[in-house]
Scaffold this motif. Structure first.
Motif, mmCIF file in Angstrom:
data_model
loop_
_atom_site.group_PDB
_atom_site.id
_atom_site.type_symbol
_atom_site.label_atom_id
_atom_site.label_comp_id
_atom_site.label_asym_id
_atom_site.label_seq_id
_atom_site.Cartn_x
_atom_site.Cartn_y
_atom_site.Cartn_z
ATOM 1 N N MET A 1 0.852 -1.202 0.000
ATOM 2 C CA MET A 1 0.000 0.000 0.000
ATOM 3 C C MET A 1 0.881 1.242 0.000
ATOM 4 S SD MET A 1 -2.958 0.980 2.764
ATOM 5 C CE MET A 1 -3.829 2.527 2.656
ATOM 6 N N SER A 2 0.637 2.181 -0.918
ATOM 7 C CA SER A 2 1.469 3.384 -1.031
ATOM 8 C C SER A 2 1.230 4.318 0.139
ATOM 9 C CB SER A 2 1.154 4.106 -2.345
ATOM 10 O OG SER A 2 -0.208 4.478 -2.373
ATOM 11 N N LYS A 3 2.266 5.098 0.431
ATOM 12 C CA LYS A 3 2.178 6.051 1.536
ATOM 13 C C LYS A 3 1.174 7.157 1.229
ATOM 14 C CE LYS A 3 6.904 5.832 3.398
ATOM 15 N NZ LYS A 3 8.078 6.674 3.688
ATOM 16 N N GLN A 4 0.496 7.627 2.288
ATOM 17 C CA GLN A 4 -0.339 8.819 2.162
ATOM 18 C C GLN A 4 0.554 10.054 2.195
ATOM 19 O OE1 GLN A 4 -3.552 9.270 1.651
ATOM 20 N NE2 GLN A 4 -4.831 8.017 2.974
ATOM 21 N N THR A 5 0.142 11.106 1.504
ATOM 22 C CA THR A 5 0.911 12.354 1.487
ATOM 23 C C THR A 5 0.096 13.459 2.140
ATOM 24 O OG1 THR A 5 1.939 11.679 -0.595
ATOM 25 C CG2 THR A 5 2.184 13.984 0.041
ATOM 26 N N VAL A 6 0.768 14.232 2.985
ATOM 27 C CA VAL A 6 0.135 15.328 3.707
ATOM 28 C C VAL A 6 0.718 16.649 3.227
ATOM 29 C CG1 VAL A 6 -0.304 16.340 5.989
ATOM 30 C CG2 VAL A 6 -0.207 13.851 5.734
ATOM 31 N N LEU A 7 -0.133 17.650 3.043
ATOM 32 C CA LEU A 7 0.316 18.990 2.669
ATOM 33 C C LEU A 7 0.300 19.884 3.905
ATOM 34 C CD1 LEU A 7 1.075 21.168 0.576
ATOM 35 C CD2 LEU A 7 -1.386 21.519 0.180
ATOM 36 N N VAL A 8 1.433 20.541 4.196
ATOM 37 C CA VAL A 8 1.543 21.463 5.329
ATOM 38 C C VAL A 8 1.751 22.871 4.775
ATOM 39 C CG1 VAL A 8 2.907 22.138 7.334
ATOM 40 C CG2 VAL A 8 2.503 19.704 6.857
ATOM 41 N N VAL A 9 0.863 23.795 5.150
ATOM 42 C CA VAL A 9 0.948 25.176 4.662
ATOM 43 C C VAL A 9 1.139 26.109 5.855
ATOM 44 C CG1 VAL A 9 -0.141 26.935 3.217
ATOM 45 C CG2 VAL A 9 -0.706 24.511 2.854
ATOM 46 N N ASP A 10 2.344 26.666 5.977
ATOM 47 C CA ASP A 10 2.653 27.578 7.085
ATOM 48 C C ASP A 10 3.855 28.420 6.708
ATOM 49 O OD1 ASP A 10 3.439 28.675 9.732
ATOM 50 O OD2 ASP A 10 1.946 27.246 10.482
ATOM 51 N N ASP A 11 3.824 29.717 7.031
ATOM 52 C CA ASP A 11 4.949 30.576 6.677
ATOM 53 C C ASP A 11 6.067 30.525 7.727
ATOM 54 O OD1 ASP A 11 3.405 31.858 8.564
ATOM 55 O OD2 ASP A 11 3.831 33.871 7.803
ATOM 56 N N GLU A 12 5.838 29.820 8.849
ATOM 57 C CA GLU A 12 6.886 29.676 9.865
ATOM 58 C C GLU A 12 7.660 28.391 9.612
ATOM 59 O OE1 GLU A 12 5.886 30.334 14.036
ATOM 60 O OE2 GLU A 12 3.984 31.234 13.413
ATOM 61 N N ARG A 13 8.975 28.544 9.361
ATOM 62 C CA ARG A 13 9.807 27.380 9.053
ATOM 63 C C ARG A 13 9.805 26.360 10.195
ATOM 64 N NH1 ARG A 13 16.128 27.955 7.633
ATOM 65 N NH2 ARG A 13 15.439 28.249 5.485
ATOM 66 N N ASP A 14 9.820 26.838 11.448
ATOM 67 C CA ASP A 14 9.851 25.923 12.597
ATOM 68 C C ASP A 14 8.630 25.001 12.620
ATOM 69 O OD1 ASP A 14 12.172 27.115 13.308
ATOM 70 O OD2 ASP A 14 11.392 28.236 15.011
ATOM 71 N N ILE A 15 7.459 25.581 12.339
ATOM 72 C CA ILE A 15 6.227 24.778 12.344
ATOM 73 C C ILE A 15 6.265 23.767 11.204
ATOM 74 C CG2 ILE A 15 3.714 24.837 12.022
ATOM 75 C CD1 ILE A 15 4.445 25.873 14.700
ATOM 76 N N ARG A 16 6.718 24.206 10.026
ATOM 77 C CA ARG A 16 6.791 23.294 8.879
ATOM 78 C C ARG A 16 7.726 22.122 9.185
ATOM 79 N NH1 ARG A 16 7.462 28.041 5.700
ATOM 80 N NH2 ARG A 16 9.597 27.417 5.153
ATOM 81 N N GLU A 17 8.869 22.413 9.794
ATOM 82 C CA GLU A 17 9.843 21.362 10.106
ATOM 83 C C GLU A 17 9.304 20.415 11.185
ATOM 84 O OE1 GLU A 17 13.528 23.246 11.073
ATOM 85 O OE2 GLU A 17 14.005 23.731 8.974
ATOM 86 N N LEU A 18 8.641 20.990 12.221
ATOM 87 C CA LEU A 18 8.080 20.160 13.288
ATOM 88 C C LEU A 18 7.051 19.181 12.718
ATOM 89 C CD1 LEU A 18 7.515 19.438 16.293
ATOM 90 C CD2 LEU A 18 5.824 21.280 16.300
#
Length: 460
Positions: free
Chosen positions: A1-18
């Motif tokens: 089964m292929s992996k699910q992909t999640v989209l993260v939209v945030d202008d703060e790099r720390d939140i995107r990395e977390l």
């Protein structure tokens, strides 16, 4: 089964990395965007199992993105990332079609649970089994346009985590509607915990809802989990939510906002992952205007309202409902054949206004089955004359007046008093639409005392 992909939209790099690290550890692929334009491009190029978006973005708002996804990519659940305590933004996001919200600073445990629930939902949207939904909906009996609309709305609400306020008169089936919302959604595998807010003594409410630690008060001999902990991973249904005292309204609001409870005597808060559904037969908006119910709590639990119509607004459903009830009664009694409504009796039911709705129809038919001869229910067996406004002139009202006017000496005193008592109780039940808790309060007696009197007088 292929992996699910999640989209993260945030202008703060720390939140995107977390979020990227946390979701990666859950064996998910992650795409990240720093603004609305990037997110729109990515959504157009790829299908996502889930999207997280910040509220404020450099070139627009998360609200705009939520509305776009709800409109163009309805199979993708989207969650709003909000500032701590920003309830208004969370409510607006849920109304726009967001699946849920997560507050900054992000709690990793809460985030994991949200993702698991959202991905279940995403899979259901893409390949859900219509037979499962149809089987659940079949328990909501009726083919009238009003009930078809209720079923369609339940299907939509099941795909969200937004708090739902179910309004409707007593006896219309609000708990059944709440159960169907739970069973058709991604929390179906979790618990459904119904609680009648009017049946818990005020002084025990905090312990019942949030639990307590051993020794926190006299009688607390062991740790006890509350209703919120019992419903963790599932749905908590707050029936008769208008009965909550003000001090509990304040505490409930905080739990809904923080997604955590503090047991009595506990040192810290316990995270809870619970969807809140609530209901009451009262006009909650009017109670807010009168100052009896907190406006901020009303605003929070009434993100989406679902009105369940009274039986008199869907009279065409009465024959099917009556047939199903009679079949159930026959099965419970072990009879081989179900009783039959004579045409005149069925017409009388269709014409009746049912102040107690479906619950009253069940009571009427249960009594009629006991009274009828040869399994044929006649109009007289229904005993509708004393049970509602559609009474033929010169019948029940005159009979009741005659009984009240007879001097005590001309009939046994006990019978005379019982007639008066029955009249008062029936009036209270009709005025409260057959809500026994409210009727007891109106009569100035306890619920237990009313239950005793109903049994003594033979009133269902």
């Amino acid at each position: 089964m292929s992996k699910q992909t999640v989209l993260v939209v945030d202008d703060e790099r720390d939140i995107r990395e977390l979020l990227t690290i946390t979701l990666g550890r859950m064996d998910l692929d992650v795409d990240a965007a720093s603004n609305v334009a990037e997110a729109k491009r990515m959504l157009a190029e790829r299908s996502y199992g889930l999207c997280f978006t910040d509220m404020r973005l450099p070139d627009g708002s998360g609200q705009e993105l939520i509305e776009l996804i709800a409109r163009q990519y309805p199979e993708t659940p989207v969650a709003m990332i909000t500032a701590y305590g920003n309830v208004d933004a969370a409510v607006n996001a849920l109304k726009a079609g967001a699946f849920d919200f997560v507050s900054k600073p992000v709690d990793i445990g809460m985030l994991r649970r949200l993702v698991q629930t959202a991905l279940k939902l995403s899979e259901e949207r893409r390949g859900g089994d219509p037979a499962v939904v149809a089987a659940a909906s079949a328990r909501l009996i009726g083919d009238s346009p009003a009930m078809q609309q209720v079923r369609a709305t339940i299907g939509k609400l099941a795909r969200s985590q937004a708090p739902v306020y179910i309004s409707g008169e007593s006896g219309v089936g609000k708990e059944l509607v709440a159960r169907l919302i739970h069973e058709q959604g991604p929390r179906a595998g979790g618990p459904f915990v119904p609680v009648n807010c009017g049946a818990i003594p005020s002084e025990l409410m905090e312990s019942e809802f949030f639990g307590h630690k051993k020794g926190s008060f006299t009688g607390a001999h062991a740790d006890k989990e509350g209703l919120f902990q019992a419903a963790n991973g599932g749905t908590l249904f707050l029936d008769e939510v208008a009965e909550l005292p003000v001090h509990m309204q304040v505490k409930l609001l905080r739990v809904i906002q923080e997604k955590a409870v503090r047991p009595i005597g506990g040192r810290g808060e316990v995270p809870v992952d619970v969807r809140i559904l609530s209901a009451t037969h009262k006009d909650l908006a009017r109670l807010v205007e009168q100052g009896h119910f907190r406006q901020d709590l009303f605003y929070r639990i009434n993100v989406i309202e679902l009105r369940v119509p009274p039986l008199r607004e869907r009279r065409e459903d009465v024959p099917k409902l009556a047939g199903r009830i009679l079949m159930r009664l026959a099965e419970e009694s072990g009879g081989s054949e179900r009783p039959t409504l004579r045409p005149a009796a069925l017409k009388a039911l269709i014409d009746y206004d049912f102040p107690g709705n479906v619950r009253e129809l069940e009571n009427i038919l249960e009594r009629a089955v006991a009274l009828c001869e040869n399994g044929q229910i006649e109009v007289a067996d229904l005993m509708l004359s004393t049970r509602g406004p559609r009474v033929a002139a010169g019948t029940a009202d005159e009979d009741e007046d005659d009984a009240a006017d007879v001097p005590a000496g001309e009939m046994p005193l006990d019978d005379y008093i019982s007639n008066l008592e029955r009249e008062k109780i029936m009036k209270a039940l009709q005025e409260t639409r057959y809500n026994k808790t409210a009727a007891a309060k109106k009569l100035g007696i306890t619920f237990r005392a009313l239950r005793y009197k109903l049994k003594k007088l033979g009133i269902d």
